[in-house]
Design an enzyme around this catalytic site. Structure first.
Site, PDB file in Angstrom:
ATOM      1  N   ARG A 283       0.888  -1.313   0.093  1.00 23.40           N
ATOM      2  CA  ARG A 283      -0.050  -0.042  -0.011  1.00 23.40           C
ATOM      3  C   ARG A 283       0.902   1.307   0.052  1.00 23.40           C
ATOM      4  O   ARG A 283       2.103   1.229   0.269  1.00 23.40           O
ATOM      5  CB  ARG A 283      -0.718   0.079   1.354  1.00 23.40           C
ATOM      6  CG  ARG A 283      -2.034  -0.752   1.139  1.00 23.40           C
ATOM      7  CD  ARG A 283      -3.148  -0.635   2.454  1.00 23.40           C
ATOM      8  NE  ARG A 283      -3.584   0.569   2.552  1.00 23.40           N
ATOM      9  CZ  ARG A 283      -3.220   1.413   3.707  1.00 23.40           C
ATOM     10  NH1 ARG A 283      -2.843   1.100   4.800  1.00 23.40           N
ATOM     11  NH2 ARG A 283      -3.662   2.630   3.949  1.00 23.40           N
TER      12      ARG A 283
ATOM     13  N   ARG B   6      -1.235   5.316  13.562  1.00 22.97           N
ATOM     14  CA  ARG B   6      -0.164   5.048  14.529  1.00 22.97           C
ATOM     15  C   ARG B   6      -0.827   4.960  16.125  1.00 22.97           C
ATOM     16  O   ARG B   6      -1.937   5.854  16.195  1.00 22.97           O
ATOM     17  CB  ARG B   6       0.996   5.923  14.435  1.00 22.97           C
ATOM     18  CG  ARG B   6       1.483   6.331  13.139  1.00 22.97           C
ATOM     19  CD  ARG B   6       2.715   5.247  13.087  1.00 22.97           C
ATOM     20  NE  ARG B   6       2.813   5.029  11.609  1.00 22.97           N
ATOM     21  CZ  ARG B   6       3.466   5.700  10.571  1.00 22.97           C
ATOM     22  NH1 ARG B   6       4.442   6.657  11.266  1.00 22.97           N
ATOM     23  NH2 ARG B   6       3.654   5.430   9.552  1.00 22.97           N
TER      24      ARG B   6
ATOM     25  N   LYS C  41       3.342  -5.959  12.390  1.00 20.56           N
ATOM     26  CA  LYS C  41       2.772  -6.531  11.026  1.00 20.56           C
ATOM     27  C   LYS C  41       3.446  -7.984  10.755  1.00 20.56           C
ATOM     28  O   LYS C  41       4.498  -8.049  10.579  1.00 20.56           O
ATOM     29  CB  LYS C  41       2.893  -5.533  10.042  1.00 20.56           C
ATOM     30  CG  LYS C  41       2.311  -5.533   8.773  1.00 20.56           C
ATOM     31  CD  LYS C  41       2.171  -4.427   7.973  1.00 20.56           C
ATOM     32  CE  LYS C  41       1.464  -4.617   6.593  1.00 20.56           C
ATOM     33  NZ  LYS C  41       1.178  -3.354   5.755  1.00 20.56           N
TER      34      LYS C  41
END
Ligand code: BTN
Length: 335
Positions: A128, A332, A193
């Protein structure tokens, strides 16, 4: 960079046993020196290998190469009883620039609805926000799925979140505990992630639309590969730990396809609304204070109230509510 020759050598080494340079050279019709060179390239691509004089070469962690037959067998089991009208068309390639780029190229030339294209290796994997997607041969799961919807872009605003739900369901079903989502669609475990979703769209504003749903998961990412990635990451092997499920990429791929197809079929009829509550439940930042980085560089801080029926993130700042559509925004943790 791995060549088709490199893949054919790796397939021979995938049994985890020693193979002599002579034997490998004979099967591919090359010199031992060339075999040694190609295997050096495989090592540079992240595959750990042992070379022992008199015995030959052995892969320390032999990858379970994707095998369309094995994926189809598992998929038939997972789909049984779901009344699947049109099966997924499966394609597996060793190497490609990007599975998503390839499906996008095909739009207009071929029907890509229900086509799942997986690759062992991408030379130009895309993430992305224009980022590169780093992967490792045999240590990642990289695929894209084409899907056609009668509706237009507005209706599809929440699609990437629904796809996140499908992936999380698949991982739950395969026994990976503690998997969560991060808006809009990162797959995380303890704030690290391990997977991402890239949705691309082609069509008229009011529909129909063809989407390409690209999914990348870190399955076993060696430390060297992690260093190339800008943010701290994890992989499914670490999430599973020693007590967790053994990872079979073919089975995992089939599970993902089965869950995705079920979610996409429901989405085509009902949109994002039926997935909203589950998405919020799986969101690691639900009720937390977060900071959003907007495309113009500005930041917004607020408490995550949830997502609305179109998949927009709703932030609460006292009594005020603000909605944000995913696009180029990044979330965040605040503080
Ligand atoms: C993200 O940035 O979080 C999304 C990553 C999506 C990566 C996958 S890997 C398979 C498909 N092909 C690509 O080039 N990208 C997607």
């Amino acid at each position: 960079m791995l060549t088709p020759l490199g893949f054919s050598l790796l397939r021979q080494l995938a049994d985890g046993d020693f193979h002599s340079g002579e034997e490998l050279a004979a099967t591919v019709g090359l010199t031992r020196a060339r075999v040694s060179q190609v295997l050096k390239e495989a090592e540079a691509a992240g595959l750990a290998m042992e070379r022992v004089k008199g015995r030959g070469y052995r892969l320390l962690e032999a990858p379970d190469f994707l095998d369309p037959k094995a994926v189809k067998t598992c998929l038939a089991t997972f789909d049984a009883g779901r009344g699947v009208a049109r099966p997924i068309t499966l394609e597996v390639v060793d190497e490609i620039d990007s599975t998503s780029t390839e499906l996008m190229r095909r739009i207009g030339r071929r029907d890509i609805h229900g086509v799942a294209l997986a690759a062992e290796w991408q030379t130009a994997g895309r993430g992305r926000r224009g980022r590169v997607w780093t992967a490792i041969v045999g240590g990642s799961l990289l695929f894209s799925l084409g899907w056609r919807f009668e509706q237009g872009a507005g209706f599809l605003a929440g699609l990437s979140l629904a796809v996140g739900v499908a992936v999380a369901r698949a991982l739950d079903a395969e026994g990976f505990a503690g998997v969560a989502l991060k808006w809009p669609n990162d797959l995380i475990h303890r704030h690290l992630k391990f997977g991402g979703i890239l949705i691309e769209l082609n069509g008229d504003a009011l529909g129909p639309s063809t989407t390409v749903i690209g999914i990348g998961l870190n399955v076993r990412l060696p430390a060297a590969a992690r260093k190339d990635i800008a943010q701290p990451v994890t992989d499914l092997a670490s999430i599973a730990g020693r007590k967790g499920p053994a990872i079979d990429r073919n089975r995992l791929f089939a599970r993902l396809l089965a869950e995705l197809a079920a979610v996409l079929r429901q989405y085509a009829n009902e949109g994002f609304a039926p997935f909203g509550a589950e998405w919020q439940h799986r969101h690691a930042y639900q009720g937390k204070v977060v900071r959003l980085l907007l495309p113009d560089g500005a930041t917004v801080t607020g408490k995550v109230a949830g997502v609305d029926a179109s998949g927009a993130l709703v932030l609460a700042d006292g009594p005020r509510r603000a909605r944000f559509l995913s696009g180029e925004i990044s979330l965040r943790r605040a503080g």
